[in-house]
Design a protein around this motif. Sequence first.
Motif, PDB file in Angstrom:
ATOM      1  N   THR A  73     -14.248  28.808   6.118  1.00  0.00           N
ATOM      2  CA  THR A  73     -15.482  28.399   5.440  1.00  0.00           C
ATOM      3  C   THR A  73     -16.350  27.527   6.339  1.00  0.00           C
ATOM      4  O   THR A  73     -17.567  27.728   6.427  1.00  0.00           O
ATOM      5  CB  THR A  73     -15.142  27.630   4.150  1.00  0.00           C
ATOM      6  N   VAL A  77     -20.078  28.461   7.513  1.00  0.00           N
ATOM      7  CA  VAL A  77     -21.177  27.550   7.182  1.00  0.00           C
ATOM      8  C   VAL A  77     -21.859  27.062   8.452  1.00  0.00           C
ATOM      9  O   VAL A  77     -23.100  26.999   8.539  1.00  0.00           O
ATOM     10  CB  VAL A  77     -20.667  26.361   6.348  1.00  0.00           C
ATOM     11  N   VAL A  92     -22.253  29.432   0.334  1.00  0.00           N
ATOM     12  CA  VAL A  92     -20.848  29.543   0.730  1.00  0.00           C
ATOM     13  C   VAL A  92     -20.112  28.235   0.460  1.00  0.00           C
ATOM     14  O   VAL A  92     -18.998  28.223  -0.093  1.00  0.00           O
ATOM     15  CB  VAL A  92     -20.735  29.927   2.217  1.00  0.00           C
ATOM     16  N   SER A  95     -19.715  27.703  -3.290  1.00  0.00           N
ATOM     17  CA  SER A  95     -18.798  28.686  -3.851  1.00  0.00           C
ATOM     18  C   SER A  95     -17.347  28.305  -3.586  1.00  0.00           C
ATOM     19  O   SER A  95     -16.524  28.223  -4.506  1.00  0.00           O
ATOM     20  CB  SER A  95     -19.088  30.071  -3.273  1.00  0.00           C
ATOM     21  N   THR A 140     -13.060  32.994  -1.682  1.00  0.00           N
ATOM     22  CA  THR A 140     -13.576  32.937  -0.309  1.00  0.00           C
ATOM     23  C   THR A 140     -13.910  34.316   0.238  1.00  0.00           C
ATOM     24  O   THR A 140     -15.037  34.575   0.673  1.00  0.00           O
ATOM     25  CB  THR A 140     -12.553  32.256   0.611  1.00  0.00           C
ATOM     26  N   THR A 143     -16.588  36.237  -1.871  1.00  0.00           N
ATOM     27  CA  THR A 143     -17.913  35.639  -1.714  1.00  0.00           C
ATOM     28  C   THR A 143     -18.500  35.962  -0.343  1.00  0.00           C
ATOM     29  O   THR A 143     -19.664  36.365  -0.232  1.00  0.00           O
ATOM     30  CB  THR A 143     -17.844  34.111  -1.895  1.00  0.00           C
ATOM     31  N   LEU A 144     -17.694  35.806   0.701  1.00  0.00           N
ATOM     32  CA  LEU A 144     -18.179  36.134   2.042  1.00  0.00           C
ATOM     33  C   LEU A 144     -18.472  37.630   2.159  1.00  0.00           C
ATOM     34  O   LEU A 144     -19.461  38.032   2.791  1.00  0.00           O
ATOM     35  CB  LEU A 144     -17.141  35.720   3.088  1.00  0.00           C
ATOM     36  N   LEU A 147     -21.752  38.317   0.473  1.00  0.00           N
ATOM     37  CA  LEU A 147     -22.879  37.843   1.284  1.00  0.00           C
ATOM     38  C   LEU A 147     -23.151  38.807   2.438  1.00  0.00           C
ATOM     39  O   LEU A 147     -24.311  39.130   2.738  1.00  0.00           O
ATOM     40  CB  LEU A 147     -22.577  36.443   1.821  1.00  0.00           C
ATOM     41  N   CYS A 201     -21.060  33.831  -7.967  1.00  0.00           N
ATOM     42  CA  CYS A 201     -21.728  33.432  -6.728  1.00  0.00           C
ATOM     43  C   CYS A 201     -22.509  34.599  -6.139  1.00  0.00           C
ATOM     44  O   CYS A 201     -23.584  34.407  -5.542  1.00  0.00           O
ATOM     45  CB  CYS A 201     -20.698  32.916  -5.724  1.00  0.00           C
TER      46      CYS A 201
END
Length: 229
Positions: A73, A77, A92, A95, A140, A143-144, A147, A201
Amino acid sequence: MLATLLAAAGGLLAFGMLAEEIIEGEALAFDRNILLALRNPADLSDPIGPRWLEEVARDITALGSHVVLTLVTLAVVGFLLIARKRGAAVLVAVSVGGGTLLGTLLKLLFGRARPDLVPHAVEVYSASFPSGHAMLSAVTYLTLGALLMRVQARPGERLYILAVAIALTLLVGASRVYLGVHWPSDVLAGWCVGAAWAILCWTAALWLQRRGEVEPPPGNGTAENGPAG
């Protein structure tokens, strides 16, 4: 966006049903049968399969640890901030950070004991329900993945990213059961609530992208892409 919200609601509903089963003790037989099926009947300290499989499971389970997910993360970021994509970086961070806090609160709320039916193949220190590794892996990686999917134009690329995110999430959760540190229902609950949080998210990312606060998807006619042909 409505579809994603319905999917998140479905995940939360499934988590609620599992939680009710846990409170009433109706999931115990299911949990016991699966844990025992994954162990050598003559030696419950020995998971089924070759010896190298247990080492592989330890390596896979580390992909869902707090240390690894925190490093991933922070790396993401940091990259997004360098790329001047502050909206995505905040998304991120919120989330994963919010998912971590939610998982901790749920563990404290339910306080379920770890499985004592078989010896643990790795050290554990927290409560059992829901599985933190399963939940945070879903939060994680999904969400990634969501994105990344938003900035890919080709359906095949999006499908590949989603498949990898789901595979990592499933492998981490399955490794927790194989190593005897979680009841199967813990992992199922972690997947449900983690996926629901990731979907929420994802919905936030869609909303932010439409407002221009997260990078727009390619192929939208921006100058960066240039004219066709």
